[in-house]
Design an enzyme around this catalytic site. Sequence first.
Site, short mmCIF file in Angstrom:
data_model
loop_
_atom_site.label_atom_id
_atom_site.label_comp_id
_atom_site.label_asym_id
_atom_site.label_seq_id
_atom_site.Cartn_x
_atom_site.Cartn_y
_atom_site.Cartn_z
N ASP A 150 -71.53 -91.59 72.54
CA ASP A 150 -71.03 -91.55 73.91
C ASP A 150 -70.43 -92.91 74.28
O ASP A 150 -69.93 -93.61 73.40
CB ASP A 150 -72.18 -91.17 74.85
CG ASP A 150 -71.69 -90.36 76.05
OD1 ASP A 150 -71.11 -90.96 76.96
OD2 ASP A 150 -71.88 -89.14 76.05
N HIS A 188 -72.39 -92.88 81.39
CA HIS A 188 -72.53 -91.50 80.94
C HIS A 188 -73.55 -91.36 79.83
O HIS A 188 -74.43 -90.49 79.85
CB HIS A 188 -71.16 -90.97 80.50
CG HIS A 188 -71.11 -89.51 80.24
ND1 HIS A 188 -71.26 -88.97 78.99
CD2 HIS A 188 -70.94 -88.46 81.07
CE1 HIS A 188 -71.16 -87.64 79.06
NE2 HIS A 188 -70.97 -87.32 80.32
N SER A 364 -71.43 -81.59 80.09
CA SER A 364 -72.02 -82.83 79.58
C SER A 364 -73.53 -82.81 79.70
O SER A 364 -74.24 -83.39 78.88
CB SER A 364 -71.52 -84.03 80.38
OG SER A 364 -70.33 -84.55 79.87
#
Length: 470
Positions: A150, A188, A364
Amino acid sequence: MKNIFIVFLLFDVQVCVHFSEIGVFSNRIVLTSTREDDPDKWFDKENPQFQYIGQLWIGETRYIKAKIRQTNTKEKISSLNEDPDVDILRRKQEISWVEQEKIQTRITRTVDPEWPNLWYLNDEISPSLKVSEAWNAGYSGKGVIIAVVDDGLQTDHPDISANVDIEHGISFRDGATDPNPKSDKDNHGTSVTGLIAAVRDNNICIPGVAYNSTIVGVQLLGTNDNINNTVDSDEATAFLHYLSNVDIYFNSWGPPDGSGFEGPGYLARKALRDGVTTGRNGKGAIYVISAGNGRLTDNCNADGYANSIYTIAITSVQIGKNAFYSEVCAPALAATYGGSSEDEYLTTTTIKSGCTSAGIQGTSFSAPIASAIIAMTLEANPNLTWRDIQHLVVLTSNRNNFIDTFSDWSINGANQEFSQVLGFGLMNAETMVSVGSKWKSVPQHQTCASRTKLSYMRTTSTRSDSIDLI
């Protein structure tokens, strides 16, 4: 249905099919050489117009990674045309293959940057994911290693750090060696990690679904006005990082939604195949992909990461139906709750040691929950292969009266109910660990090929057809 089947073959069959040339040339190259000695000792010396970066092994093939030197006397590297020095390198006798890599735009699979509460775990709503039942059966992901590929991971986050393998983390951004975020926008990876492996019962934020699993941070992306650029060799390296130990590679990113047909490059496709062939001592690494947030007007059949036989694509439900952002998506095998502005969001960790509950939704956040359920299943039975996991996801997921807002549910040839948006339905952690603990492995993956003669008027041609059998 005919068109969907054809799209599947575009990404799964290794024939003369290429993704469209998307992106601009980077300053990075990748090559193979007939020389067996360490390129660290000879490449820069013999090729001063380049700078050696490292090497990538995919199976028995070594790929050398380097970048073009931008000297004072050299014209600026073109983004539209291959650099002349690359062709000079290509002509050398010891160079078998060389490619100047193109920049590939990838986005994290998210809609909003914040999160809400734990309704998806605490049985506040029905149907539930049955996570607490799997916990009560003694499973928590212990002994399972998950690589979170990520935009970075705050390795010292107080709700995550106990489960992070700092030694084996890696970054591909800005010459860094550790996966910690390089920008305040890079939250994230820390957020999705909390859903997987936040520590339980420490009075900090949330418990992850696989709260005893081990996390390896792999920083492939980095936010720049919400755009992340990568190259093929870095993606391939990420897919194979620490392959001797990683069980699951989790990926909540992909090509921009609605961008047409795009997927992994040549090296990344080879890496995925190598991962399922050699990972986990031959049982195959598990690659989990979020299916995308392009809504019903988009179709993840055109996403070559989701639409690969080597990955498990996961989509989202909201209360009672598919999430409004879910795509029409034949490759998606199943769904978990992903949060929705139309009912409830989620809660998870964030950078700067935070915990937030304010507005996150997207596939996600479904995919990490699925990865954690798979981790508990591997804890229940470490002998499961990558194909076993795919079968278990299909057989233990269920419609649960969820509405497919695109079309009706159908029955396939194996008598399994499926949806064009939600795959085989909502995942069930309790059933998956229970069935998985007693599962007998399915046969190995096979590829069948045949030759077909086609006659059109007075012209006869011969075509070779092949199809992968899952």
